[in-house]
Motif scaffolding. Structure first.
Motif, PDB file in Angstrom:
ATOM      1  N   THR A  71     -14.480   1.900  13.908  1.00  0.00           N
ATOM      2  CA  THR A  71     -13.198   2.513  14.289  1.00  0.00           C
ATOM      3  C   THR A  71     -12.492   1.712  15.377  1.00  0.00           C
ATOM      4  O   THR A  71     -11.258   1.661  15.425  1.00  0.00           O
ATOM      5  CB  THR A  71     -13.418   3.963  14.772  1.00  0.00           C
ATOM      6  N   ASP A  72     -13.264   1.055  16.254  1.00  0.00           N
ATOM      7  CA  ASP A  72     -12.653   0.233  17.298  1.00  0.00           C
ATOM      8  C   ASP A  72     -12.070  -1.063  16.737  1.00  0.00           C
ATOM      9  O   ASP A  72     -11.246  -1.713  17.404  1.00  0.00           O
ATOM     10  CB  ASP A  72     -13.699  -0.103  18.379  1.00  0.00           C
ATOM     11  N   ASN A  73     -12.500  -1.448  15.558  1.00  0.00           N
ATOM     12  CA  ASN A  73     -12.059  -2.728  14.984  1.00  0.00           C
ATOM     13  C   ASN A  73     -11.275  -2.547  13.669  1.00  0.00           C
ATOM     14  O   ASN A  73     -11.228  -3.445  12.823  1.00  0.00           O
ATOM     15  CB  ASN A  73     -13.267  -3.631  14.723  1.00  0.00           C
ATOM     16  N   LEU A  74     -10.640  -1.402  13.524  1.00  0.00           N
ATOM     17  CA  LEU A  74      -9.909  -1.119  12.300  1.00  0.00           C
ATOM     18  C   LEU A  74      -8.750  -2.080  12.067  1.00  0.00           C
ATOM     19  O   LEU A  74      -8.451  -2.449  10.927  1.00  0.00           O
ATOM     20  CB  LEU A  74      -9.400   0.329  12.308  1.00  0.00           C
ATOM     21  N   ASP A  75      -8.061  -2.516  13.176  1.00  0.00           N
ATOM     22  CA  ASP A  75      -6.934  -3.439  13.005  1.00  0.00           C
ATOM     23  C   ASP A  75      -7.382  -4.731  12.338  1.00  0.00           C
ATOM     24  O   ASP A  75      -6.773  -5.191  11.361  1.00  0.00           O
ATOM     25  CB  ASP A  75      -6.286  -3.740  14.358  1.00  0.00           C
ATOM     26  N   SER A  76      -8.431  -5.337  12.864  1.00  0.00           N
ATOM     27  CA  SER A  76      -8.897  -6.611  12.306  1.00  0.00           C
ATOM     28  C   SER A  76      -9.519  -6.419  10.916  1.00  0.00           C
ATOM     29  O   SER A  76      -9.365  -7.272  10.017  1.00  0.00           O
ATOM     30  CB  SER A  76      -9.912  -7.260  13.247  1.00  0.00           C
TER      31      SER A  76
ATOM     32  N   TYR B 235      -8.646  -4.109   8.708  1.00  0.00           N
ATOM     33  CA  TYR B 235      -7.575  -3.882   7.749  1.00  0.00           C
ATOM     34  C   TYR B 235      -6.847  -5.184   7.414  1.00  0.00           C
ATOM     35  O   TYR B 235      -6.450  -5.427   6.261  1.00  0.00           O
ATOM     36  CB  TYR B 235      -6.593  -2.840   8.267  1.00  0.00           C
ATOM     37  N   GLU B 236      -6.676  -6.034   8.431  1.00  0.00           N
ATOM     38  CA  GLU B 236      -6.021  -7.333   8.186  1.00  0.00           C
ATOM     39  C   GLU B 236      -6.880  -8.176   7.245  1.00  0.00           C
ATOM     40  O   GLU B 236      -6.348  -8.844   6.341  1.00  0.00           O
ATOM     41  CB  GLU B 236      -5.818  -8.069   9.508  1.00  0.00           C
ATOM     42  N   ALA B 237      -8.192  -8.134   7.422  1.00  0.00           N
ATOM     43  CA  ALA B 237      -9.080  -8.866   6.534  1.00  0.00           C
ATOM     44  C   ALA B 237      -8.993  -8.288   5.104  1.00  0.00           C
ATOM     45  O   ALA B 237      -9.016  -9.044   4.113  1.00  0.00           O
ATOM     46  CB  ALA B 237     -10.510  -8.779   7.046  1.00  0.00           C
ATOM     47  N   PHE B 238      -8.831  -6.964   5.021  1.00  0.00           N
ATOM     48  CA  PHE B 238      -8.672  -6.326   3.716  1.00  0.00           C
ATOM     49  C   PHE B 238      -7.403  -6.776   3.019  1.00  0.00           C
ATOM     50  O   PHE B 238      -7.413  -7.100   1.819  1.00  0.00           O
ATOM     51  CB  PHE B 238      -8.668  -4.787   3.901  1.00  0.00           C
ATOM     52  N   ARG B 239      -6.305  -6.851   3.775  1.00  0.00           N
ATOM     53  CA  ARG B 239      -5.021  -7.285   3.184  1.00  0.00           C
ATOM     54  C   ARG B 239      -5.072  -8.715   2.696  1.00  0.00           C
ATOM     55  O   ARG B 239      -4.553  -9.047   1.637  1.00  0.00           O
ATOM     56  CB  ARG B 239      -3.910  -7.095   4.195  1.00  0.00           C
ATOM     57  N   LYS B 240      -5.757  -9.564   3.480  1.00  0.00           N
ATOM     58  CA  LYS B 240      -5.889 -10.957   3.059  1.00  0.00           C
ATOM     59  C   LYS B 240      -6.749 -11.084   1.796  1.00  0.00           C
ATOM     60  O   LYS B 240      -6.528 -11.955   0.949  1.00  0.00           O
ATOM     61  CB  LYS B 240      -6.487 -11.796   4.183  1.00  0.00           C
ATOM     62  N   SER B 241      -7.719 -10.203   1.647  1.00  0.00           N
ATOM     63  CA  SER B 241      -8.591 -10.227   0.465  1.00  0.00           C
ATOM     64  C   SER B 241      -7.823  -9.851  -0.809  1.00  0.00           C
ATOM     65  O   SER B 241      -8.207 -10.227  -1.921  1.00  0.00           O
ATOM     66  CB  SER B 241      -9.767  -9.297   0.624  1.00  0.00           C
ATOM     67  N   LYS B 242      -6.743  -9.084  -0.653  1.00  0.00           N
ATOM     68  CA  LYS B 242      -5.947  -8.666  -1.809  1.00  0.00           C
ATOM     69  C   LYS B 242      -5.098  -9.824  -2.324  1.00  0.00           C
ATOM     70  O   LYS B 242      -4.558  -9.760  -3.404  1.00  0.00           O
ATOM     71  CB  LYS B 242      -5.040  -7.496  -1.429  1.00  0.00           C
TER      72      LYS B 242
END
Length: 337
Positions: free
Chosen positions: A323-328, A330-337
């Protein structure tokens, strides 16, 4: 339309012969190998002379027609029994009514095939034409028939081939018929000839029937709209825990039996396809844990949500880090798409 029959059992066109052949005294065409003898004063007190005379006259009348060169004769429907292996899983009332109306208006165009009954002298057994026989009974008229001396093997092959040529039987009826023949110890060669299929197809059909409860098949009926794939899918679902009992309970209900066969199949299929809330949750849950099992993660998927649960000694700490690292993340998730 002429039909191919390995035993040449279909009625043939007759031609007037210059000198009709007289029937033998033993009446082999009717299966009455023993001649009818007058009552003996010592051994036939219990027999009815009227019954003997009636049967003799009836046989003589039939044989007279055969002697005149006619291969199609009329028989009293009360003298005819069903085949020893039934191939149909019920007859639709509308189809029966339609056949009765057709025969009433135009007469019986296609004769049935019977053999002298192997166990009851003076009676006959149907090889094919059960629906035409039922229609004649309902109309209260004799049925037009061809009489042949048939072995059990010849009867079932004739029965199966006639139905195949008329495309009368559904997939499940043909499969159930084949399985019944195997239960009666008929060879695979005879069953293949009866159904007009090869060895591989017969093996698949019988294997599928063995996975389905016979009481369920008989309750559902012919199900003309459903073929092998849907019945195989139904068999797969029946193997899941508790579903066989649910299906067998459903098919015993009065409302179920009142429906048409296709509706009955769909009702069983829908019941087994529909999982309970607990079953759906168990099926849709995914779990993960590292090699040392210090963390356990269970993700439960719902229609539009995903719940993740962390447990074991480091579960809470690992969940907090995520939960403390959700920003990073989520960004990694977007790049994976």
């Amino acid at each position: 339309m002429a039909r191919k029959n390995v035993f040449d059992l279909a009625p043939e066109d007759t031609e007037a012969a210059p000198a009709p052949v007289q029937p033998k005294l033993g009446r082999p065409l009717l299966g009455l190998e023993r001649p009818i003898r007058p009552a003996s004063p010592l051994g036939s007190i219990s027999q009815s002379l009227e019954s003997i005379n009636s049967r003799a006259h009836r046989a003589e009348g039939i044989e007279k027609k055969l002697a005149e060169g006619q291969t199609i004769i009329e028989l009293d429907t009360s003298m005819i029994d069903s085949s020893f292996v039934v191939d149909r899983l019920g007859v639709d009332a509308e189809d029966t009514a339609s056949l009765v109306a057709q025969i009433k208006e135009h007469g019986q165009q296609v004769p049935i095939l019977v053999r002298p009954h192997p166990d009851n002298e003076g009676r006959y057994q149907v090889a094919y034409g059960h629906r035409r026989l039922a229609a004649a009974k309902e109309l209260g008229r004799p049925v037009r028939a061809v009489v042949r001396d048939l072995s059990d093997e010849q009867l079932v092959v004739s029965q199966g081939q006639e139905n195949n040529s008329r495309t009368d039987l559904t997939f499940i009826e043909r499969s159930f018929f084949g399985a019944r023949l195997e239960d009666r110890k008929f060879s695979r060669e005879v069953i293949m000839a009866s159904l007009g299929i090869d060895k591989a197809a017969l093996s698949r059909m019988i294997a599928l029937i063995k996975r389905l409860p016979p009481e369920l098949i008989e309750a559902v009926g012919p199900a003309p709209s459903y073929g092998r794939l849907r019945w195989a899918e139904l068999a797969d679902m029946l193997e899941e825990k508790g579903k066989r009992a649910k299906a067998l309970k459903l098919v015993q209900e009065r409302d179920f039996l009142a429906e048409k066969s296709d509706v009955r199949f769909q009702a069983v299929y829908d019941l087994l396809k529909k999982a309970s809330p607990k079953e759906r949750m168990a099926a849709e849950a995914q779990s993960w844990a590292p090699a040392d099992n210090s963390v356990s993660v269970v993700a439960k998927s719902r229609s539009k949500a995903l719940t993740v649960e962390f447990s074991n000694p480091n579960g809470k700490e690992f969940g907090t880090w995520i939960t403390d690292n959700l920003d990073s993340l989520y960004e990694a998730f977007r790049k994976s798409k």
